[in-house]
Design a protein around this motif. Structure first.
Motif, PDB file in Angstrom:
ATOM      1  N   ALA A 197       1.035  -1.285  -0.012  1.00  0.00           N
ATOM      2  CA  ALA A 197       0.117   0.364  -0.079  1.00  0.00           C
ATOM      3  C   ALA A 197       0.768   1.430   0.234  1.00  0.00           C
ATOM      4  CB  ALA A 197      -0.514   0.076   1.122  1.00  0.00           C
ATOM      5  N   LEU A 198       2.630   1.306   0.063  1.00  0.00           N
ATOM      6  CA  LEU A 198       2.948   2.492  -0.334  1.00  0.00           C
ATOM      7  C   LEU A 198       3.294   2.472  -1.312  1.00  0.00           C
ATOM      8  CD1 LEU A 198       5.753   1.277   2.734  1.00  0.00           C
ATOM      9  CD2 LEU A 198       3.606   2.893   3.435  1.00  0.00           C
ATOM     10  N   SER A 199       3.590   3.952  -1.132  1.00  0.00           N
ATOM     11  CA  SER A 199       3.956   4.014  -2.458  1.00  0.00           C
ATOM     12  C   SER A 199       5.121   4.133  -3.292  1.00  0.00           C
ATOM     13  CB  SER A 199       3.627   6.065  -2.178  1.00  0.00           C
ATOM     14  OG  SER A 199       4.925   6.433  -1.733  1.00  0.00           O
ATOM     15  N   ASP A 200       5.958   3.959  -4.154  1.00  0.00           N
ATOM     16  CA  ASP A 200       6.940   3.280  -4.883  1.00  0.00           C
ATOM     17  C   ASP A 200       8.260   3.957  -3.698  1.00  0.00           C
ATOM     18  OD1 ASP A 200       5.987   1.938  -6.596  1.00  0.00           O
ATOM     19  OD2 ASP A 200       6.323   2.978  -8.146  1.00  0.00           O
ATOM     20  N   GLN A 201       8.155   5.460  -3.720  1.00  0.00           N
ATOM     21  CA  GLN A 201       9.316   6.357  -3.250  1.00  0.00           C
ATOM     22  C   GLN A 201       9.060   6.064  -1.523  1.00  0.00           C
ATOM     23  OE1 GLN A 201       8.528  10.343  -3.653  1.00  0.00           O
ATOM     24  NE2 GLN A 201      10.255  11.132  -2.535  1.00  0.00           N
ATOM     25  N   GLU A 202       8.086   5.158  -1.098  1.00  0.00           N
ATOM     26  CA  GLU A 202       8.291   5.640  -0.015  1.00  0.00           C
ATOM     27  C   GLU A 202       8.695   3.811   1.209  1.00  0.00           C
ATOM     28  OE1 GLU A 202       6.837   6.756   3.173  1.00  0.00           O
ATOM     29  OE2 GLU A 202       7.230   8.682   2.487  1.00  0.00           O
ATOM     30  N   ARG A 203       8.019   2.911  -0.254  1.00  0.00           N
ATOM     31  CA  ARG A 203       8.560   1.641  -0.047  1.00  0.00           C
ATOM     32  C   ARG A 203      10.152   1.163  -0.388  1.00  0.00           C
ATOM     33  NH1 ARG A 203       4.718  -0.508  -3.295  1.00  0.00           N
ATOM     34  NH2 ARG A 203       5.756  -0.171  -4.526  1.00  0.00           N
ATOM     35  N   SER A 204      10.950   2.217  -1.204  1.00  0.00           N
ATOM     36  CA  SER A 204      11.891   2.259  -1.149  1.00  0.00           C
ATOM     37  C   SER A 204      12.747   2.427  -0.528  1.00  0.00           C
ATOM     38  CB  SER A 204      12.402   2.739  -2.838  1.00  0.00           C
ATOM     39  OG  SER A 204      11.873   4.256  -2.355  1.00  0.00           O
ATOM     40  N   ARG A 205      12.629   3.247   0.538  1.00  0.00           N
ATOM     41  CA  ARG A 205      12.831   3.447   2.117  1.00  0.00           C
ATOM     42  C   ARG A 205      13.518   3.026   2.754  1.00  0.00           C
ATOM     43  NH1 ARG A 205      10.287   6.788   5.230  1.00  0.00           N
ATOM     44  NH2 ARG A 205      11.453   7.335   6.622  1.00  0.00           N
ATOM     45  N   CYS A 206      12.035   1.335   3.099  1.00  0.00           N
ATOM     46  CA  CYS A 206      11.860   0.323   3.871  1.00  0.00           C
ATOM     47  C   CYS A 206      13.408  -0.954   3.478  1.00  0.00           C
ATOM     48  CB  CYS A 206      10.623  -0.309   3.949  1.00  0.00           C
ATOM     49  SG  CYS A 206       8.980   0.620   4.011  1.00  0.00           S
ATOM     50  N   VAL A 207      14.046  -0.848   4.724  1.00  0.00           N
ATOM     51  CA  VAL A 207      13.903  -2.405   5.210  1.00  0.00           C
ATOM     52  C   VAL A 207      13.526  -3.130   6.360  1.00  0.00           C
ATOM     53  CG1 VAL A 207      16.267  -2.810   6.108  1.00  0.00           C
ATOM     54  CG2 VAL A 207      16.219  -0.085   5.068  1.00  0.00           C
ATOM     55  N   LEU A 208      13.558  -4.653   5.899  1.00  0.00           N
ATOM     56  CA  LEU A 208      12.528  -5.528   6.333  1.00  0.00           C
ATOM     57  C   LEU A 208      13.629  -6.182   7.209  1.00  0.00           C
ATOM     58  CD1 LEU A 208      10.680  -7.094   3.878  1.00  0.00           C
ATOM     59  CD2 LEU A 208      10.642  -5.315   4.769  1.00  0.00           C
ATOM     60  N   LEU A 209      13.674  -6.152   9.113  1.00  0.00           N
ATOM     61  CA  LEU A 209      14.207  -7.211   9.458  1.00  0.00           C
ATOM     62  C   LEU A 209      13.280  -8.286  10.325  1.00  0.00           C
ATOM     63  CD1 LEU A 209      16.287  -3.765  12.059  1.00  0.00           C
ATOM     64  CD2 LEU A 209      16.546  -5.037   9.949  1.00  0.00           C
ATOM     65  N   SER A 210      13.571  -9.267  10.682  1.00  0.00           N
ATOM     66  CA  SER A 210      12.574 -10.211  11.655  1.00  0.00           C
ATOM     67  C   SER A 210      13.226 -10.892  12.093  1.00  0.00           C
ATOM     68  CB  SER A 210      12.016 -11.028   9.675  1.00  0.00           C
ATOM     69  OG  SER A 210      11.055 -12.169  10.593  1.00  0.00           O
ATOM     70  N   CYS A 211      12.061 -11.821  12.808  1.00  0.00           N
ATOM     71  CA  CYS A 211      12.944 -12.901  13.775  1.00  0.00           C
ATOM     72  C   CYS A 211      11.946 -13.684  14.310  1.00  0.00           C
ATOM     73  CB  CYS A 211      13.700 -12.181  15.115  1.00  0.00           C
ATOM     74  SG  CYS A 211      14.195 -14.143  16.202  1.00  0.00           S
ATOM     75  N   GLY A 212      11.957 -15.012  14.400  1.00  0.00           N
ATOM     76  CA  GLY A 212      10.471 -15.910  14.819  1.00  0.00           C
ATOM     77  C   GLY A 212      11.057 -17.333  13.918  1.00  0.00           C
ATOM     78  N   PRO A 213      10.251 -18.250  13.847  1.00  0.00           N
ATOM     79  CA  PRO A 213       9.579 -19.648  13.157  1.00  0.00           C
ATOM     80  C   PRO A 213      10.984 -19.394  11.905  1.00  0.00           C
ATOM     81  CG  PRO A 213       7.841 -19.551  14.128  1.00  0.00           C
ATOM     82  CD  PRO A 213       8.713 -18.152  14.558  1.00  0.00           C
ATOM     83  N   HIS A 214      11.118 -20.136  11.614  1.00  0.00           N
ATOM     84  CA  HIS A 214      11.967 -20.401  10.420  1.00  0.00           C
ATOM     85  C   HIS A 214      10.585 -20.321   9.087  1.00  0.00           C
ATOM     86  CE1 HIS A 214      16.209 -22.116  10.421  1.00  0.00           C
ATOM     87  NE2 HIS A 214      16.042 -21.813  11.352  1.00  0.00           N
ATOM     88  N   PRO A 215       9.369 -21.329   9.365  1.00  0.00           N
ATOM     89  CA  PRO A 215       8.240 -21.158   8.042  1.00  0.00           C
ATOM     90  C   PRO A 215       8.290 -19.738   7.934  1.00  0.00           C
ATOM     91  CG  PRO A 215       7.892 -22.568   9.613  1.00  0.00           C
ATOM     92  CD  PRO A 215       8.652 -22.065  10.529  1.00  0.00           C
ATOM     93  N   MET A 216       8.345 -18.956   8.892  1.00  0.00           N
ATOM     94  CA  MET A 216       8.279 -17.496   8.930  1.00  0.00           C
ATOM     95  C   MET A 216       8.805 -16.301   8.068  1.00  0.00           C
ATOM     96  SD  MET A 216       7.701 -14.798  11.633  1.00  0.00           S
ATOM     97  CE  MET A 216       8.924 -14.164  11.149  1.00  0.00           C
ATOM     98  N   LEU A 217      10.546 -16.868   8.332  1.00  0.00           N
ATOM     99  CA  LEU A 217      11.610 -16.258   8.449  1.00  0.00           C
ATOM    100  C   LEU A 217      11.070 -16.103   6.726  1.00  0.00           C
ATOM    101  CD1 LEU A 217      14.236 -16.691  10.437  1.00  0.00           C
ATOM    102  CD2 LEU A 217      12.912 -15.100  10.515  1.00  0.00           C
ATOM    103  N   HIS A 218      11.787 -17.705   5.975  1.00  0.00           N
ATOM    104  CA  HIS A 218      10.929 -17.784   4.571  1.00  0.00           C
ATOM    105  C   HIS A 218      10.065 -17.333   4.180  1.00  0.00           C
ATOM    106  CE1 HIS A 218      13.145 -21.335   3.920  1.00  0.00           C
ATOM    107  NE2 HIS A 218      13.141 -21.992   5.280  1.00  0.00           N
ATOM    108  N   ALA A 219       8.403 -16.626   4.389  1.00  0.00           N
ATOM    109  CA  ALA A 219       8.097 -16.468   3.995  1.00  0.00           C
ATOM    110  C   ALA A 219       8.657 -14.219   4.113  1.00  0.00           C
ATOM    111  CB  ALA A 219       6.471 -16.181   4.673  1.00  0.00           C
ATOM    112  N   VAL A 220       9.413 -14.079   4.866  1.00  0.00           N
ATOM    113  CA  VAL A 220       9.937 -12.676   5.080  1.00  0.00           C
ATOM    114  C   VAL A 220      10.292 -12.796   3.894  1.00  0.00           C
ATOM    115  CG1 VAL A 220      11.175 -10.934   6.071  1.00  0.00           C
ATOM    116  CG2 VAL A 220       9.271 -12.100   7.272  1.00  0.00           C
ATOM    117  N   ALA A 221      11.465 -13.860   3.714  1.00  0.00           N
ATOM    118  CA  ALA A 221      12.526 -13.419   2.818  1.00  0.00           C
ATOM    119  C   ALA A 221      11.929 -13.537   1.251  1.00  0.00           C
ATOM    120  CB  ALA A 221      13.923 -14.503   2.435  1.00  0.00           C
ATOM    121  N   ARG A 222      10.573 -13.589   1.152  1.00  0.00           N
ATOM    122  CA  ARG A 222       9.942 -13.630   0.057  1.00  0.00           C
ATOM    123  C   ARG A 222       9.023 -12.653  -0.273  1.00  0.00           C
ATOM    124  NH1 ARG A 222       8.736 -19.061   1.613  1.00  0.00           N
ATOM    125  NH2 ARG A 222       6.017 -19.192   2.356  1.00  0.00           N
ATOM    126  N   VAL A 223       9.075 -11.784   0.811  1.00  0.00           N
ATOM    127  CA  VAL A 223       8.531 -10.303   0.593  1.00  0.00           C
ATOM    128  C   VAL A 223       9.533  -9.776   0.437  1.00  0.00           C
ATOM    129  CG1 VAL A 223       7.006  -8.225   2.552  1.00  0.00           C
ATOM    130  CG2 VAL A 223       6.216 -11.268   2.353  1.00  0.00           C
TER     131      VAL A 223
END
Length: 298
Positions: free
Chosen positions: A215-241
């Motif tokens: 839902a973010l604009s391209d400009q706003e999304r380009s600023r984002c960095v994803l940080l994650s911790c949790g079960p491995h299946p969840m981390l796989h899903a975060v990596a796909r995102v």
């Protein structure tokens, strides 16, 4: 540690590991065999960074320690807050510790998240006992960089919750609850669950984060960095995102470990760095790795 460009650089946290006799100041039981423990450990509290963990000796009869992520520190009071779930014999023994008990503790251990770029928006995604590093990171970023916290759980959350007054793009009207301690400091958060918990997004937390990013604009999304911790299946899903939106993505891995100090090499993970296959120790070379360096999450 691993820089935002994916290069392995020198460890910048030498000579900051301490052995302390941590006094239990509070130990609160929550639904789903979850426990929040506050200990007095001034050296660890003064040096710990988001993403690092401590290694606790759970009882006098158990030589092997247990790794627990750091949720919050108060350097002035010298305290460290830990959230864990009693799922094995060791953590069940830890859950029996009383206020006033002393828990031998090593910490802080590992490479933390890199939160140095204040021009970024940090999207923090935690699941279960992987939520604590996200709370620690949000606390560190508060007042100096943008961040938003998405937390997922299949049991009741071990935090006070309240309806959020902060609107987030892409978040539907059912996801209204936020973590009170974050909301009160102006840090946006939302919750996800498949257990039908009131006020939560119905589904997995990476999907909640994806709705927000989409839902973010391209400009706003380009600023984002994803940080994650949790079960491995969840981390796989975060990596796909992260791959879908071409965003830097950092994962804090949860692994069984013995020494926790890099000596036994019992917690190695394969990486590909500049085309070369290597094996890194999760305890000291991690637990934070750039997702692009981990073939398991490619």
């Amino acid at each position: 540690m691993f820089s935002l460009k994916g290069k392995c650089v020198a460890n910048e946290h030498r000579n900051t590991l301490f052995e302390e006799k941590a006094e239990v100041l509070a130990h609160i039981t929550h639904p789903g065999d979850q426990f929040v423990m506050r200990v007095r450990a001034p050296k660890t509290a003064a040096k710990a960074k988001p993403g690092q963990f401590v290694h606790l000796r759970v009882s006098d009869e158990r030589a092997l320690r247990r790794p627990i992520s750091i949720m919050l520190t108060d350097p002035e009071r010298g305290t460290v807050d830990l959230l864990y779930k009693a799922i094995g014999e060791g953590t069940h023994l830890l859950s029996e510790r009383k206020v006033g008990d002393v828990v031998p503790m090593l910490g802080p251990i590992g490479e933390p998240f890199d939160l140095s770029d204040e021009s970024k928006r940090y999207v923090l995604i935690g699941g279960g006992v992987g939520i604590p590093p996200m709370i620690f990171a949000a606390d560190d970023l508060n007042g100096r960089a943008d961040c938003v916290v998405f937390a997922g759980s299949e049991v009741e959350f071990p935090f006070a919750l309240k309806p959020s007054t902060t609107l987030l793009p892409g978040i539907n009207g059912n996801a209204i609850l936020a973590i009170s301690s974050l909301e009160e400091r102006g840090i946006a958060s939302r919750l996800a669950s498949n257990a039908g918990l009131y006020g939560c997004y119905e589904g997995h937390v990476p999907n909640l984060a994806r709705d927000y990013l989409a839902a973010l604009s391209d400009q706003e999304r380009s600023r984002c960095v994803l940080l994650s911790c949790g079960p491995h299946p969840m981390l796989h899903a975060v990596a796909r995102v992260g791959r879908e939106f071409d965003l830097p993505t950092y994962l804090s891995l949860e692994e069984h470990m013995a020494c926790g100090l890099g000596g036994c090499a019992g917690c190695v993970v394969k990486t590909i760095e500049d085309g070369v296959e290597k094996y890194r120790r999760v305890c000291v070379d991690g637990p934070v790795f750039q997702a692009d360096l981990l073939p398991e999450f490619a």
